[in-house]
Design a protein around this motif. Structure first.
Motif, short mmCIF file in Angstrom:
data_model
loop_
_atom_site.label_atom_id
_atom_site.label_comp_id
_atom_site.label_asym_id
_atom_site.label_seq_id
_atom_site.Cartn_x
_atom_site.Cartn_y
_atom_site.Cartn_z
N GLU A 124 6.60 -25.70 -42.96
CA GLU A 124 5.50 -26.21 -42.45
C GLU A 124 5.06 -26.68 -41.18
OE1 GLU A 124 3.08 -30.40 -43.63
OE2 GLU A 124 4.10 -29.52 -45.47
N ILE A 125 3.98 -26.06 -40.78
CA ILE A 125 3.77 -26.41 -39.17
C ILE A 125 2.72 -27.70 -39.26
CG2 ILE A 125 2.45 -25.23 -37.16
CD1 ILE A 125 3.00 -22.55 -38.70
N ARG A 126 1.71 -27.76 -39.86
CA ARG A 126 0.77 -28.75 -39.87
C ARG A 126 -0.11 -29.02 -40.96
NH1 ARG A 126 -0.72 -24.49 -36.58
NH2 ARG A 126 -2.56 -23.21 -37.42
N ARG A 127 -0.48 -30.43 -41.04
CA ARG A 127 -1.56 -30.54 -42.28
C ARG A 127 -2.88 -31.04 -41.80
NH1 ARG A 127 1.50 -33.06 -47.32
NH2 ARG A 127 3.67 -31.96 -47.45
N ILE A 128 -3.58 -30.64 -42.23
CA ILE A 128 -5.26 -30.88 -42.00
C ILE A 128 -6.02 -31.63 -42.90
CG2 ILE A 128 -7.35 -30.00 -40.63
CD1 ILE A 128 -4.92 -29.96 -38.87
N GLU A 130 -7.34 -35.11 -45.01
CA GLU A 130 -6.52 -35.91 -45.95
C GLU A 130 -7.01 -35.68 -47.43
OE1 GLU A 130 -4.41 -38.41 -45.90
OE2 GLU A 130 -4.29 -38.05 -43.86
N GLU A 300 -2.71 -15.85 -33.73
CA GLU A 300 -3.32 -17.32 -33.71
C GLU A 300 -4.68 -17.51 -33.90
OE1 GLU A 300 -0.87 -19.73 -33.86
OE2 GLU A 300 0.86 -17.89 -33.52
N GLU A 307 -8.66 -21.07 -40.91
CA GLU A 307 -8.76 -22.52 -41.20
C GLU A 307 -10.15 -22.99 -41.04
OE1 GLU A 307 -5.47 -24.76 -39.16
OE2 GLU A 307 -4.54 -22.77 -38.41
N LYS A 311 -12.15 -26.02 -42.92
CA LYS A 311 -12.89 -27.18 -42.05
C LYS A 311 -13.94 -27.50 -42.50
CE LYS A 311 -9.18 -26.98 -38.43
NZ LYS A 311 -9.12 -26.80 -36.80
N ARG A 318 -2.76 -27.10 -45.47
CA ARG A 318 -1.62 -27.16 -44.72
C ARG A 318 -1.17 -25.70 -44.18
NH1 ARG A 318 4.47 -27.85 -47.59
NH2 ARG A 318 4.21 -26.16 -49.06
N THR A 321 4.78 -21.50 -41.99
CA THR A 321 5.39 -20.11 -41.53
C THR A 321 6.20 -19.61 -42.69
OG1 THR A 321 5.24 -20.84 -39.33
CG2 THR A 321 6.54 -18.95 -40.02
N TYR A 335 1.58 -16.38 -41.46
CA TYR A 335 1.11 -17.99 -41.78
C TYR A 335 0.44 -17.92 -42.98
CZ TYR A 335 1.74 -18.76 -36.74
OH TYR A 335 2.37 -18.87 -35.52
#
Length: 426
Positions: A124-128, A130, A300, A307, A311, A318, A321, A335
């Motif tokens: 896991e790289i990131r979570r965006i 809630e 990227e 993503e 949004k 999330r 990789t 990704y």
């Protein structure tokens, strides 16, 4: 497809890459087959040289009156022609064997790709965002859709069998709205050009993007010899097939909203209920064609474009990789974007963005030329979901569900829904 010269120069690197992917070493066998091809070509070249020499000697022999010598040479040339014909047939067989072996070798992962066996080893790289909290028990999309009277599975099965869905009324419109919203976002803000592409393709197109020959069982084949596309990546990437572009034309960024067709041959027992794993589904695909220096930055950029869809829809997600064992056949790095599904209480894949380097370009013979350089280079290709429309529909239904069984329409989609704010029964 990998470069045979690179394999000859880097046999250890190939076998190490295959080991990371959980595959058996192959460099020695490939190089032996290539040596056989080279040895045979040398023999064939010697035969052709001797035939040319003997043909010239026939004229000299006749000119000097040496008819016996001329007859012997004519007989030799005849035998040489037959040997050359047999040799050319052998060459074609060896070439086909070598190409078949190379066509089944996966791409070499980049050095920063995590080594692992399966999805449990993804990083896991990131979570965006809630995940939403409800004051009622969250339901899964199929319960919501059936209660609304807008989602049918039994009737779809009567028509087509398992793994098909019928959407009705405002849910059908919501799916259409999602696709249109994604297309408008990617073309209006992310620089992709909308493209309408064939849904039926030839063997060569699927070979170019790596689905054939290894993954034929995952595809639907028609009686006329064409294949239904498993993703618009196939048609979009093959737009540059057998072309030589100017470097100034790159990058090329294209997108398409199409139905996709997959046999799900290896998915028995997985996601049987609902529409998470279907034989037919809609997807907005993103494809980029770049030069070799830009492809990693483009990955990227592409991932960020995918993503942005989530949004704008206000969906928690999330990014991971993929490890070497979970990565696709043609990818060097991937990704996955996974959206939160409250009904399941977990994240599920909704987009996968991959950089393939020149792997697909070699299979398609897609090149570009740089001003001032004599040699041409292979383009680099990337593909990604921007995003899977059916799974986005599931995510919206589950994340925007209400206690009374209705669904709140996300603000970003309301212009595509005629201003509708709530989807409710009746």
């Amino acid at each position: 497809m990998l470069d045979i010269k690179w394999i000859r120069d880097n046999p250890g690197k190939l076998d190490a890459a295959l080991e990371k992917r959980g595959a058996s070493p192959a460099a020695t066998d490939i190089i032996k087959l290539d040596e056989r091809r080279r040895d045979h070509l040398k023999i064939l070249q010697d035969l052709q040289n001797r035939r040319n020499e003997a043909s010239k000697e026939i004229g000299k022999a006749k000119g000097s009156g040496d008819n016996a010598r001329a007859d012997a040479l004519i007989e030799e040339v005849g035998k040489l022609k037959a040997e050359i014909q047999d040799g050319e047939e052998t060459e074609r067989r060896i070439d086909a064997d070598l190409e078949d072996v190379l066509a089944r070798i996966p791409n070499v992962p980049l050095d920063d790709v995590p080594v692992g066996a399966d999805e449990a080893d993804n990083v896991e790289i990131r979570r965006i965002g809630e995940p939403p909290r409800f004051d009622f028990e969250a339901r899964e999309h199929f319960d919501i859709g059936e209660a609304l009277g807008m989602m049918e599975f039994e009737q779809a099965a009567k028509i087509s069998g398992a793994r098909f869905t019928i959407l009705k009324g405002q849910l059908a419109r919501l799916e259409r709205a999602l696709g249109q919203f994604m297309l408008d976002l990617h073309t209006g803000e992310h620089g992709y050009s909308e493209t309408a592409v064939p849904l039926l393709v030839r063997d060569e197109a699927l070979f170019g993007t790596g689905q054939l020959p290894k993954f034929a069982e995952d595809l639907f084949h028609t009686s006329e010899g064409r294949w239904l596309i498993p993703t618009a990546e196939v048609s979009l990437t093959n737009l540059v097939r057998e072309k030589t572009l100017d470097a100034a034309e790159l990058p090329i960024r294209v997108t398409a909203l199409t139905p996709c067709f997959r046999s799900e041959a290896g998915a028995a027992g997985r996601d049987q209920r609902g529409m998470l794993r279907q034989h037919q589904f809609y997807k907005v695909e993103l494809v980029s064609i770049t030069d070799e220096e830009s492809s990693l930055d483009e990955l990227e950029r592409m991932s960020a474009s995918a993503e942005e869809v989530l949004k704008r829809l206000g969906l928690a997600y999330r990014v991971v990789t993929l490890c070497t064992g979970d990565m696709g056949f043609g990818a060097r790095k991937t990704y996955d974007i996974e959206v939160w599904l409250p009904g399941q209480g977990t994240y599920r894949e909704i987009s996968s963005c991959s950089v393939c380097g020149d792997f697909q370009a070699r299979r398609m013979n897609a090149r570009y030329k740089v001003a001032g350089e004599k040699a041409q280079r292979f383009v680099h290709t990337l593909n990604g979901s921007g995003v899977a429309v059916g799974r986005a529909l599931i995510a919206v239904m589950e994340n925007y569900q209400n206690a009374d069984g209705s669904i709140t329409v996300p603000e970003a989609l309301r212009p595509y829904m005629g201003g509708l704010e709530i989807i409710a029964a009746g």
